[in-house]
Design a protein around this motif. Structure first.
Motif, PDB file in Angstrom:
ATOM      1  N   SER A  39      77.855  68.314 115.292  1.00  0.00           N
ATOM      2  CA  SER A  39      78.947  67.437 115.714  1.00  0.00           C
ATOM      3  C   SER A  39      79.450  67.812 117.105  1.00  0.00           C
ATOM      4  O   SER A  39      79.725  66.940 117.931  1.00  0.00           O
ATOM      5  CB  SER A  39      80.096  67.501 114.716  1.00  0.00           C
ATOM      6  N   ASP A  40      79.579  69.095 117.368  1.00  0.00           N
ATOM      7  CA  ASP A  40      80.014  69.538 118.699  1.00  0.00           C
ATOM      8  C   ASP A  40      78.990  69.154 119.764  1.00  0.00           C
ATOM      9  O   ASP A  40      79.359  68.742 120.871  1.00  0.00           O
ATOM     10  CB  ASP A  40      80.235  71.047 118.711  1.00  0.00           C
ATOM     11  N   ASP A  41      77.715  69.294 119.450  1.00  0.00           N
ATOM     12  CA  ASP A  41      76.664  68.909 120.395  1.00  0.00           C
ATOM     13  C   ASP A  41      76.704  67.401 120.667  1.00  0.00           C
ATOM     14  O   ASP A  41      76.591  66.978 121.813  1.00  0.00           O
ATOM     15  CB  ASP A  41      75.300  69.309 119.843  1.00  0.00           C
ATOM     16  N   ALA A  42      76.888  66.597 119.647  1.00  0.00           N
ATOM     17  CA  ALA A  42      76.972  65.140 119.828  1.00  0.00           C
ATOM     18  C   ALA A  42      78.209  64.743 120.622  1.00  0.00           C
ATOM     19  O   ALA A  42      78.175  63.793 121.401  1.00  0.00           O
ATOM     20  CB  ALA A  42      76.975  64.458 118.471  1.00  0.00           C
ATOM     21  N   ALA A  43      79.298  65.492 120.454  1.00  0.00           N
ATOM     22  CA  ALA A  43      80.517  65.175 121.183  1.00  0.00           C
ATOM     23  C   ALA A  43      80.386  65.480 122.676  1.00  0.00           C
ATOM     24  O   ALA A  43      81.081  64.872 123.498  1.00  0.00           O
ATOM     25  CB  ALA A  43      81.690  65.970 120.603  1.00  0.00           C
ATOM     26  N   ARG A  44      79.497  66.395 123.040  1.00  0.00           N
ATOM     27  CA  ARG A  44      79.334  66.774 124.450  1.00  0.00           C
ATOM     28  C   ARG A  44      78.264  65.955 125.187  1.00  0.00           C
ATOM     29  O   ARG A  44      78.036  66.189 126.375  1.00  0.00           O
ATOM     30  CB  ARG A  44      78.977  68.245 124.526  1.00  0.00           C
TER      31      ARG A  44
END
Length: 50
Positions: A39-44
């Motif tokens: 999720s953090d990777d997709a948000a960035r």
């Protein structure tokens, strides 16, 4: 009108159950162990090229 009535009764009973099960599955998928990093990777994604 018999078809409409039958479809309406089906949607009232099984449709609600299907939507509740889909919601529970989506919440479970979002909060499963190990999904925080994804999720953090997709948000960035929008900020990768800056």
């Amino acid at each position: 009108m018999e078809t409409y009535t039958a479809m309406r009764h089906l949607a009232d009973s099984w449709g609600l159950l299907a939507m509740v099960l889909f919601f529970i599955g989506a919440v479970t998928f979002a909060f499963r162990p190990g999904s925080r990093a994804l999720s953090d990777d997709a948000a960035r994604i929008p900020f990768r090229d800056e």
